[in-house]
Design an enzyme around this catalytic site. Structure first.
Site, PDB file in Angstrom:
ATOM      1  N   GLU A  42       0.842  -1.198   0.000  1.00 25.95           N
ATOM      2  CA  GLU A  42       0.000   0.000   0.000  1.00 25.95           C
ATOM      3  C   GLU A  42       0.881   1.254   0.000  1.00 25.95           C
ATOM      4  OE1 GLU A  42      -3.546   1.947   2.820  1.00 25.95           O
ATOM      5  OE2 GLU A  42      -2.354   0.248   3.548  1.00 25.95           O
ATOM      6  N   LYS A 109      -9.383   2.366  -2.393  1.00 25.21           N
ATOM      7  CA  LYS A 109      -9.671   1.807  -1.066  1.00 25.21           C
ATOM      8  C   LYS A 109     -11.031   2.296  -0.557  1.00 25.21           C
ATOM      9  CE  LYS A 109      -7.296   1.421   3.440  1.00 25.21           C
ATOM     10  NZ  LYS A 109      -6.044   1.795   4.156  1.00 25.21           N
ATOM     11  N   TYR A 115      -8.890   5.888  13.177  1.00 22.56           N
ATOM     12  CA  TYR A 115      -8.788   5.537  14.592  1.00 22.56           C
ATOM     13  C   TYR A 115      -7.319   5.252  14.891  1.00 22.56           C
ATOM     14  CZ  TYR A 115      -8.582   0.820  12.583  1.00 22.56           C
ATOM     15  OH  TYR A 115      -8.241  -0.275  11.831  1.00 22.56           O
ATOM     16  N   CYS A 145      -5.596  -3.075   2.540  1.00 24.56           N
ATOM     17  CA  CYS A 145      -5.446  -3.048   4.000  1.00 24.56           C
ATOM     18  C   CYS A 145      -6.783  -3.111   4.749  1.00 24.56           C
ATOM     19  CB  CYS A 145      -4.627  -1.827   4.404  1.00 24.56           C
ATOM     20  SG  CYS A 145      -3.739  -2.063   5.985  1.00 24.56           S
ATOM     21  N   LEU A 287      24.429   6.316  29.615  1.00 23.96           N
ATOM     22  CA  LEU A 287      24.443   4.959  30.163  1.00 23.96           C
ATOM     23  C   LEU A 287      24.603   5.065  31.676  1.00 23.96           C
ATOM     24  CD1 LEU A 287      24.331   1.985  29.295  1.00 23.96           C
ATOM     25  CD2 LEU A 287      26.834   1.996  29.236  1.00 23.96           C
ATOM     26  N   SER A 288      23.523   4.774  32.400  1.00 24.67           N
ATOM     27  CA  SER A 288      23.486   5.062  33.832  1.00 24.67           C
ATOM     28  C   SER A 288      23.863   3.896  34.722  1.00 24.67           C
ATOM     29  CB  SER A 288      22.070   5.517  34.213  1.00 24.67           C
ATOM     30  OG  SER A 288      21.162   4.427  34.091  1.00 24.67           O
ATOM     31  N   GLY A 289      23.920   2.694  34.160  1.00 14.86           N
ATOM     32  CA  GLY A 289      24.079   1.506  34.984  1.00 14.86           C
ATOM     33  C   GLY A 289      22.742   0.903  35.369  1.00 14.86           C
ATOM     34  N   ASP A 292      17.061   0.411  31.956  1.00 18.04           N
ATOM     35  CA  ASP A 292      16.508   1.063  30.762  1.00 18.04           C
ATOM     36  C   ASP A 292      17.606   1.475  29.786  1.00 18.04           C
ATOM     37  OD1 ASP A 292      13.758   0.978  31.609  1.00 18.04           O
ATOM     38  OD2 ASP A 292      14.226   2.570  33.017  1.00 18.04           O
ATOM     39  N   ASN A 369      16.018  17.375  39.751  1.00 18.54           N
ATOM     40  CA  ASN A 369      15.826  17.640  38.326  1.00 18.54           C
ATOM     41  C   ASN A 369      17.012  18.372  37.711  1.00 18.54           C
ATOM     42  OD1 ASN A 369      13.331  16.408  38.338  1.00 18.54           O
ATOM     43  ND2 ASN A 369      12.187  18.300  38.631  1.00 18.54           N
ATOM     44  N   THR A 393      16.115   7.181  27.149  1.00 22.73           N
ATOM     45  CA  THR A 393      16.069   5.795  27.620  1.00 22.73           C
ATOM     46  C   THR A 393      14.867   5.479  28.493  1.00 22.73           C
ATOM     47  OG1 THR A 393      17.445   6.329  29.547  1.00 22.73           O
ATOM     48  CG2 THR A 393      18.594   5.654  27.539  1.00 22.73           C
TER      49      THR A 393
END
Length: 552
Positions: A42, A109, A115, A145, A287-289, A292, A369, A393
């Site tokens: 499509e 189509k 939606y 589709c 990369l925080s350890g 995530d 923060n 992340t």
């Protein structure tokens, strides 16, 4: 009957790349010149979905030229390709059957989805006539589709001789979508008892992942061909008096790979295509350890290769030695560039400048923060300097309740885990380690923590993630009321708190990076809530009223 060789072109078509998409189509025709018929997905010529590009006259003119060039190249082959088609002031979502420089038939189509992620009625006019053509002694029907998910368009075709149905698609991935598609195909097949050739798009487009997984079922409803999940390929089927036969054994239907394999592959494809299609040199992430960022790093490396991924650890006084060691260990295992940039001096400079403004106040989340915002600023600076894309992340659970910092850890251009609940993050991390242990076990097994305050744990501020994700699934994905969720057995205080957090953090989600949709309802096109929303007060009053009534 004379054998007919039909090729399903499950390929990756980029939105707006009309010239390149057309070149891909022409190259595919040449590569499969021994095939009698080649079927493309499509809106293959424009990619799905062009959105407001469809309002541009120059865009539609170029589409018309592309269709003409493909028709001229068709020769003896039958080429079936999806594209927008303009007639006067009206635009249709169409499929053309091209042969020897001519369009044999063009079908519009009929069912335009409006939606979830779909917005087709904004752009297209629905068709009303069935799409039929005869070729090589066979009678074919055409569907696009959404048409396939309703009985009426196929019933129109069944009013005349019908030997096979060709359905072209741009059907985005979500968990369990393959089972849903197969069920629909078999349902439609039971209504007409003819083979159905289902060809799907395959590639990432902003927050959508088109997973391919094209299917062919025979006259009896048996699955005879199944193209790969999240892999652009072409497959050819020979149709003769004996039935349908695959020419490549790789596409014989096999046992499902499983939920975790499918989701992981979809996330990898999404990252790869977003980076590639938007011209970034690579990606950068903090990369925080924690789990995530660990999973995000694994996805990035699998998508792009280690040489295009840059991981930065930005420790602060609250960052545990375990986190620092785990991050360094994973970076080494995955072979990525890894740098450590402490944020203490940046934080202290902020606090020194803000000191006069904060006189007389107590420390709170503001100081937490600031740590996240110092990290976000560093990552964006690296992004500017290296032309890399910052991957955020955060996961869906955190985003839902606002457990993230605007202009801090939310800084970035793409969020691979945006639609991945925290419980699924753990499962995907364990799955990835079955392919090669790249995420240290201690990262997966340790209690989650943002490490923005001494001894901080996620569970101190949120319900257990197993409970939280169940509440979020009911409230966000199924639109249950708070009252209904409480009545189903969840703790009232937990439900009211989670629902309130979801509602008041809409403004954060609107400003967050996009990420691939993998659940039934994501925080983007699927779920569109107003930022200013006082209906939540109505819900709270209802619950309090019920509680008071029960006490009396």
């Amino acid at each position: 009957m004379m054998p007919i060789r039909i090729t399903l072109a499950q390929l990756d078509f980029t939105v707006g790349a009309i010239t390149r998409n057309t070149e891909t189509i022409l190259a595919t025709l040449k590569q499969h010149e021994s095939s009698d018929c080649v079927i493309f997905p499509e809106l293959a010529i424009t990619g799905y979905s062009p959105e407001d590009l469809l309002l541009r006259d120059d865009f539609l003119q170029q589409v018309e030229q592309a269709v003409d060039s493909i028709a001229q190249a068709a020769g003896e082959q039958l080429v079936i390709v999806g594209h927008p088609h303009r007639m006067g002031s009206e635009v249709f979502n169409s499929v053309s059957v091209l042969h020897q420089g001519q369009c044999l038939v063009r079908y519009h189509k009929q069912r335009l989805p409006q939606y979830g992620v779909f917005d087709e009625q904004r752009y297209f006019i629905p068709g009303h006539q069935p799409g039929r053509f005869s070729w090589r002694g066979k009678h074919f029907g055409l569907l696009i589709c959404e048409d396939l998910w309703h009985a009426a368009p196929l019933a129109q075709l069944a009013g005349a001789p019908l030997d096979a149905v060709i359905a072209i698609n741009a059907s985005p991935y979500e968990v369990d979508k393959h089972r849903q598609r197969l069920h629909v195909l078999q349902q439609r097949n039971s209504e007409v008892s003819v083979p159905i050739f289902y060809v799907n798009n395959c590639g990432g487009q902003d927050d959508l992942v088109f997973d391919g997984h094209s299917l062919v079922i025979d006259q009896q409803g048996n699955l005879v061909a199944e193209l790969p999940h999240c892999e652009p390929v072409c497959a050819t089927i020979c149709w003769d008096a004996a039935g349908l036969a695959l020419e490549d054994e790789r596409y014989v239907p096999r046992s499902p790979a499983g939920l975790h394999a499918d989701v992981y592959q979809a996330l990898v494809l999404a990252v790869r295509d977003y980076v590639r299609k938007n011209g970034f040199q690579g990606v950068t992430l903090g990369l925080s350890g924690g789990i995530d960022s660990a999973l995000t790093l694994a996805i990035a490396v699998d998508a792009l290769g280690a040489d295009r991924v840059h991981a930065v650890m930005m420790p602060f006084r609250y960052t545990s030695q375990m986190s620092q060691d785990a991050a360094a260990e994973q970076a080494k295992r995955m072979g990525v560039r890894y740098d450590v940039v402490p944020i203490e001096p940046i934080y202290e400079a902020f606090m020194q400048q803000l000191g006069p403004l904060f006189v007389g106040t107590e420390a709170d989340t503001t100081e937490e923060n600031l740590q996240a915002r110092a990290r976000g600023t560093l990552l964006m600076a690296v992004s500017n300097k290296t032309q890399s894309l910052v991957l955020t992340t955060g996961n869906k659970s955190e985003l839902a309740v606002g457990y993230c910092t605007l202009y801090g850890d939310m800084n970035g251009g793409f969020a691979p885990l945006r639609d991945v609940p925290k419980t699924l993050v753990f499962e995907l991390s364990r799955y990835r380690n079955t392919l090669g242990e790249v995420i240290p076990e201690r990262v997966i097994s340790r209690p989650p923590s943002a490490e923005l305050a001494p001894g901080q744990l996620d569970q101190d501020n949120l319900p257990d993630y197993g409970v939280l994700d169940q509440i979020l699934m009911l409230y966000v994905e199924q639109d249950w009321s708070a009252d209904a969720i409480i009545k189903s057995g969840f703790n009232e205080a937990d439900v009211l708190r989670v629902v309130r957090l979801v509602d008041i953090n809409e403004y954060k989600r609107r400003q967050g990076a996009i990420g691939p949709k993998i659940t039934a309802r994501n925080f983007s096109h699927d779920r569109r809530y107003p930022i200013t929303n006082h209906f939540r007060y109505e819900l709270e009053r209802q619950v309090r009223s019920r509680s008071l009534h029960e006490k009396n």
